[in-house]
Scaffold this motif. Structure first.
Motif, PDB file in Angstrom:
ATOM      1  N   LEU A  18     -68.602 -11.289  78.009  1.00 20.29           N
ATOM      2  CA  LEU A  18     -68.674 -11.470  76.559  1.00 20.29           C
ATOM      3  C   LEU A  18     -68.066 -10.242  75.886  1.00 20.29           C
ATOM      4  O   LEU A  18     -68.223  -9.117  76.369  1.00 20.29           O
ATOM      5  N   PRO A  19     -67.378 -10.425  74.768  1.00 19.87           N
ATOM      6  CA  PRO A  19     -66.712  -9.286  74.126  1.00 19.87           C
ATOM      7  C   PRO A  19     -67.715  -8.289  73.540  1.00 19.87           C
ATOM      8  O   PRO A  19     -68.837  -8.644  73.184  1.00 19.87           O
ATOM      9  N   ALA A  20     -67.261  -7.051  73.435  1.00 21.89           N
ATOM     10  CA  ALA A  20     -68.064  -6.004  72.800  1.00 21.89           C
ATOM     11  C   ALA A  20     -68.132  -6.277  71.302  1.00 21.89           C
ATOM     12  O   ALA A  20     -67.259  -6.933  70.739  1.00 21.89           O
ATOM     13  N   ASP A  21     -69.181  -5.780  70.665  1.00 22.01           N
ATOM     14  CA  ASP A  21     -69.326  -5.898  69.214  1.00 22.01           C
ATOM     15  C   ASP A  21     -69.455  -4.498  68.633  1.00 22.01           C
ATOM     16  O   ASP A  21     -70.545  -3.927  68.595  1.00 22.01           O
ATOM     17  N   PRO A  22     -68.326  -3.905  68.198  1.00 20.95           N
ATOM     18  CA  PRO A  22     -68.372  -2.530  67.704  1.00 20.95           C
ATOM     19  C   PRO A  22     -69.208  -2.386  66.428  1.00 20.95           C
ATOM     20  O   PRO A  22     -69.783  -1.332  66.187  1.00 20.95           O
ATOM     21  N   VAL A  23     -69.314  -3.450  65.646  1.00 21.87           N
ATOM     22  CA  VAL A  23     -70.117  -3.388  64.426  1.00 21.87           C
ATOM     23  C   VAL A  23     -71.586  -3.156  64.765  1.00 21.87           C
ATOM     24  O   VAL A  23     -72.270  -2.345  64.143  1.00 21.87           O
ATOM     25  N   LEU A  24     -72.080  -3.860  65.765  1.00 24.50           N
ATOM     26  CA  LEU A  24     -73.469  -3.701  66.183  1.00 24.50           C
ATOM     27  C   LEU A  24     -73.629  -2.623  67.256  1.00 24.50           C
ATOM     28  O   LEU A  24     -74.744  -2.335  67.688  1.00 24.50           O
ATOM     29  N   GLY A  25     -72.510  -2.055  67.692  1.00 22.14           N
ATOM     30  CA  GLY A  25     -72.567  -1.029  68.718  1.00 22.14           C
ATOM     31  C   GLY A  25     -72.917  -1.563  70.098  1.00 22.14           C
ATOM     32  O   GLY A  25     -73.428  -0.834  70.935  1.00 22.14           O
ATOM     33  N   GLN A  26     -72.634  -2.853  70.342  1.00 17.95           N
ATOM     34  CA  GLN A  26     -72.952  -3.450  71.632  1.00 17.95           C
ATOM     35  C   GLN A  26     -71.733  -3.397  72.545  1.00 17.95           C
ATOM     36  O   GLN A  26     -70.627  -3.757  72.132  1.00 17.95           O
ATOM     37  N   PRO A  27     -71.924  -2.964  73.789  1.00 17.04           N
ATOM     38  CA  PRO A  27     -70.802  -2.946  74.735  1.00 17.04           C
ATOM     39  C   PRO A  27     -70.522  -4.360  75.246  1.00 17.04           C
ATOM     40  O   PRO A  27     -71.276  -5.290  74.988  1.00 17.04           O
ATOM     41  N   GLU A  28     -69.446  -4.474  75.986  1.00 16.39           N
ATOM     42  CA  GLU A  28     -69.118  -5.732  76.671  1.00 16.39           C
ATOM     43  C   GLU A  28     -70.308  -6.115  77.555  1.00 16.39           C
ATOM     44  O   GLU A  28     -70.939  -5.258  78.151  1.00 16.39           O
ATOM     45  N   GLN A  29     -70.609  -7.418  77.630  1.00 18.83           N
ATOM     46  CA  GLN A  29     -71.740  -7.885  78.434  1.00 18.83           C
ATOM     47  C   GLN A  29     -71.275  -8.991  79.373  1.00 18.83           C
ATOM     48  O   GLN A  29     -70.306  -9.677  79.086  1.00 18.83           O
ATOM     49  N   GLU A  30     -72.004  -9.159  80.472  1.00 18.51           N
ATOM     50  CA  GLU A  30     -71.722 -10.250  81.402  1.00 18.51           C
ATOM     51  C   GLU A  30     -72.935 -11.154  81.477  1.00 18.51           C
ATOM     52  O   GLU A  30     -74.070 -10.667  81.538  1.00 18.51           O
ATOM     53  N   VAL A  31     -72.691 -12.468  81.451  1.00 13.94           N
ATOM     54  CA  VAL A  31     -73.774 -13.443  81.604  1.00 13.94           C
ATOM     55  C   VAL A  31     -73.364 -14.429  82.686  1.00 13.94           C
ATOM     56  O   VAL A  31     -72.186 -14.696  82.892  1.00 13.94           O
ATOM     57  N   VAL A  32     -74.348 -14.962  83.374  1.00 16.54           N
ATOM     58  CA  VAL A  32     -74.064 -15.991  84.378  1.00 16.54           C
ATOM     59  C   VAL A  32     -73.890 -17.315  83.649  1.00 16.54           C
ATOM     60  O   VAL A  32     -74.706 -17.686  82.806  1.00 16.54           O
ATOM     61  N   ALA A  33     -72.808 -17.999  83.961  1.00 14.11           N
ATOM     62  CA  ALA A  33     -72.518 -19.296  83.349  1.00 14.11           C
ATOM     63  C   ALA A  33     -72.168 -20.265  84.475  1.00 14.11           C
ATOM     64  O   ALA A  33     -72.239 -19.923  85.657  1.00 14.11           O
ATOM     65  N   ARG A  34     -71.796 -21.484  84.095  1.00 12.86           N
ATOM     66  CA  ARG A  34     -71.421 -22.503  85.076  1.00 12.86           C
ATOM     67  C   ARG A  34     -69.940 -22.816  84.915  1.00 12.86           C
ATOM     68  O   ARG A  34     -69.472 -23.089  83.816  1.00 12.86           O
ATOM     69  N   LEU A  35     -69.226 -22.756  86.021  1.00 12.56           N
ATOM     70  CA  LEU A  35     -67.796 -23.058  86.038  1.00 12.56           C
ATOM     71  C   LEU A  35     -67.613 -24.546  86.312  1.00 12.56           C
ATOM     72  O   LEU A  35     -68.023 -25.042  87.354  1.00 12.56           O
ATOM     73  N   TRP A  36     -66.999 -25.253  85.359  1.00 10.14           N
ATOM     74  CA  TRP A  36     -66.808 -26.707  85.478  1.00 10.14           C
ATOM     75  C   TRP A  36     -65.417 -27.090  85.957  1.00 10.14           C
ATOM     76  O   TRP A  36     -65.237 -28.044  86.697  1.00 10.14           O
ATOM     77  N   ARG A  37     -64.382 -26.376  85.492  1.00  9.72           N
ATOM     78  CA  ARG A  37     -62.997 -26.716  85.838  1.00  9.72           C
ATOM     79  C   ARG A  37     -62.147 -25.460  85.798  1.00  9.72           C
ATOM     80  O   ARG A  37     -62.464 -24.514  85.091  1.00  9.72           O
ATOM     81  N   ARG A  38     -61.008 -25.518  86.497  1.00  5.36           N
ATOM     82  CA  ARG A  38     -59.981 -24.477  86.416  1.00  5.36           C
ATOM     83  C   ARG A  38     -58.658 -25.168  86.119  1.00  5.36           C
ATOM     84  O   ARG A  38     -58.395 -26.254  86.624  1.00  5.36           O
ATOM     85  N   ARG A  39     -57.845 -24.506  85.306  1.00  2.00           N
ATOM     86  CA  ARG A  39     -56.536 -25.084  84.958  1.00  2.00           C
ATOM     87  C   ARG A  39     -55.498 -23.960  84.939  1.00  2.00           C
ATOM     88  O   ARG A  39     -55.705 -22.932  84.295  1.00  2.00           O
TER      89      ARG A  39
END
Length: 181
Positions: A18-39
């Motif tokens: 997930l992108p960083a949010d400089p306004v809130l001072g949050q760094p880049e974050q990673e979350v576990v998601a589900r991969l459905w397709r690749r193209r």
């Protein structure tokens, strides 16, 4: 877009950055998601991932949901250790057509105007194809009708390097003269 997770395909776990949010001072974050397709696209790979989310129900309750979105790989997606991605539906880059092989890449549509000031008097300009070496970078693309209007101005030249003159002159003077010899 919130979609239910009732697809027949079996998703695989993947890390989404997930992108960083400089306004809130949050760094880049990673979350576990589900991969459905690749193209595979001409610009690289994109993955359809399902991110955990919530949705509001009509009766005011809130329930777990999934938000599906296409993201660029590898910049926004990382593999989860031990996950098997062989079963993920994958769409490879379509084969290049024979026409595209012979003719090459298609020129970007539209035209650009390079403004030229030579002392006093009316502004002058040169009309170019957007991929011309002489075209100004970042100039607005003119659609065909607007480009023809600009080309009719006596102070405008049509570039011969990129073929602008060869493409637009018949449209300006008509096609009647083609058979004249």
């Amino acid at each position: 877009m919130t979609t239910p997770s009732d697809d027949a395909a079996r998703p695989v776990r993947v890390w989404v950055v997930l992108p960083a949010d400089p306004v809130l001072g949050q760094p880049e974050q990673e979350v576990v998601a589900r991969l459905w397709r690749r193209r595979q696209t001409e610009r690289g790979w994109v993955y359809l991932v399902g991110l955990p989310s919530y949705r509001n129900l009509e009766d005011g309750r809130v329930e777990a949901a999934e938000y599906r979105v296409w993201v660029r790989a590898p910049g926004h997606v990382r593999p989860v250790d031990g996950a098997d991605y062989d079963q993920v539906p994958t769409e490879p880059l379509p084969p290049v057509s024979v026409v595209r092989e012979v003719l090459g890449e298609r020129r970007p549509s539209g035209w650009v105007l390079a403004k030229v000031r030579e002392g006093r008097g009316p502004a002058r300009g040169v009309l170019h194809a957007p991929d011309c070496e002489e075209a100004p970078q970042g100039a607005a693309l003119l659609p065909m009708e607007r480009a023809l209007g600009v080309a009719e101005n006596p102070g405008t030249r049509l570039c011969t390097l990129c073929g602008c003159a060869q493409e637009l002159t018949p449209l300006l003077s008509g096609f009647d003269h083609i058979g004249d010899s």
